[in-house]
Design an enzyme around this catalytic site. Structure first.
Site, PDB file in Angstrom:
ATOM      1  CG  ASP A 159      -0.477   0.662   1.989  1.00 46.34           C
ATOM      2  OD1 ASP A 159       0.916  -0.480   2.316  1.00 46.34           O
ATOM      3  OD2 ASP A 159      -0.247   1.177   3.262  1.00 46.34           O
TER       4      ASP A 159
ATOM      5  CD  GLU B  80       4.130   0.198   6.559  1.00 45.10           C
ATOM      6  OE1 GLU B  80       5.584   0.846   7.708  1.00 45.10           O
ATOM      7  OE2 GLU B  80       3.981   1.071   5.835  1.00 45.10           O
TER       8      GLU B  80
END
Length: 414
Positions: A83, A178
């Site tokens: 991400d 994350e």
């Protein structure tokens, strides 16, 4: 050793996929578009010939490279997240490639006069003569952490193509979310089955980190009393003024812009309010656990003082721990840091061992039973339009992964 163009091509194919996470979402992954890269990675791992390739219902992608030695070697892992931060757009990433960088200003966007300059970003001067990948000034780049993913994939490919390099079993995992602090929340440590791992999520070449902040979030809710302003004398209580008192009562120099190294801070990163109610959003950070606990207490004590001052329950504080300093979990197994340091030294890289002024999936994983230091991925200026990564740093990171695998197998030879 590794093919420069293949690294560039792989990296570009990943950063062009929008994988921005969303802290307001309750799903995992937090955005549907993260599946696009997760599924691509699963397919690439399968095509490459990795074993135990899987993707679970939360988009965690795992795979194994089997051992090619007879003796017992601990299973080690490498982890990276796919991400990108919600802080800056990751849509329509259009990277620019600057070959043989000359050490001068780089025009990212002529129309908007956005310039990546070594006058401001001095680190650029380390990379004269190298190949840089930058943004076009409209988005972030996504080297955090698609550089890490690229490096892990290229290292796996290299080990498969060069079976004469001896290594034990290697596990890899690519994670969602994350950037919103949830990258390890649904990580199946038991399924992963490694004795230790490394996140490839650091910044410039040489970084090796096994200390990070202890972290908490605090929401300060200030209540007031709204009355028609024409008739407000001795009746109105403006929550925004009380909130200002609260803000100004915390140590002004203990904020991110005034701290470095192992110094902690209070960071006010959001305010919304009106006369009736104001909310302050803080993050609290400190490397030292005692200082961290003292910071949390200071915020609570301050709320009590202000309530006493106004003689009413006007300030409430909700503190939530986010993650802790992995140092206490890594120090008992320091050989895992030593192996990474030795790998860098053998490759002519000067290890830069320092505390992370932030967090990493490795911190949470370390407390979940998977000690997990952090290694450089090569990028700079993450989370914004000035982000860039030198390709040569990515090449070196690939070499570090390969060397760690090789050294681990050597050290456990009978």
């Amino acid at each position: 050793m590794t093919n420069k163009q293949e690294i560039i091509d792989r990296f570009l194919s990943y950063v062009k996929i929008d994988t921005q996470s969303d802290e307001n979402s309750q799903t995992t992954p937090s955005t549907q578009k993260q599946w696009d890269l997760a599924n691509k990675l699963r397919d690439e791992l399968s095509e490459m010939g990795l074993q135990d390739v899987s993707i679970d219902e939360n988009a965690y992608v795992m795979a194994s490279l089997p051992s090619n030695v007879e003796h017992e070697v601990p299973v080690i892992g490498f982890v990276a997240h796919f991400d990108t931060t919600p802080d800056f757009s990751g849509t329509n990433v259009n990277p620019q490639i600057i070959e043989d960088y000359d050490g001068k200003d780089i025009v990212l966007n002529k129309e908007k006069n956005i310039i990546l300059s070594p006058d401001y970003f001095e680190d650029l001067l380390q990379y004269k003569g190298q190949t840089l990948i930058t943004t076009d000034g409209n988005t972030l780049l996504g080297a955090d952490d698609k550089a890490g993913i690229t490096e892990i994939m290229e290292a796996l490919k290299y080990l498969l193509q060069n079976p004469e390099i001896k290594h034990g079993k290697i596990r890899v995992c690519f994670t969602p979310d994350e950037e919103i602090g949830r990258g390890a929340h649904k990580f199946d440590v038991e399924k992963f089955g490694a004795e230790w791992a490394y996140t490839m999520d650091g910044s410039q070449i040489g970084e090796l980190e096994y200390e990070n902040f202890n972290a908490a979030g605090a929401v300060v809710t200030v209540s007031g009393k709204s009355v028609h302003p024409g008739y407000a004398k001795d009746k109105m209580i403006n929550s925004m003024y009380i909130a200002t008192d609260f803000i100004n009562s915390l140590p002004r120099l203990e904020t991110p812009e005034h701290t470095e190294g192992r110094q902690g801070f209070f960071h006010l990163n959001g305010i919304e309010g009106d006369v009736e109610e104001t909310k302050l959003h803080y993050i609290i950070r400190d490397h030292d656990r005692e200082h961290f606990e003292a910071r949390k207490k200071m915020i609570q004590d301050l709320a009590g003082e202000i309530c006493s001052q106004y003689q009413r329950e006007c300030v409430q504080v909700e503190v939530t721990d986010q993650y802790f300093n992995m140092k206490e979990k890594v120090e008992p197994v320091m050989h895992i840091v030593d192996i990474a340091e030795e790998a860098m030294q053998e490759l002519g890289i000067l290890p830069d061992i320092k505390p992370i002024r932030g967090g990493t999936d490795g911190a949470q994983l370390s407390f979940m039973g998977l000690p997990c230091p952090n290694i450089f991925a090569g990028g700079h200026n993450f989370h914004g339009k000035y982000e860039y990564v030198p390709v040569e740093s990515m090449q070196k990171a690939v070499e570090v992964i390969v060397k760690i695998a090789e050294l681990t197998a050597e050290k456990y030879q009978q």
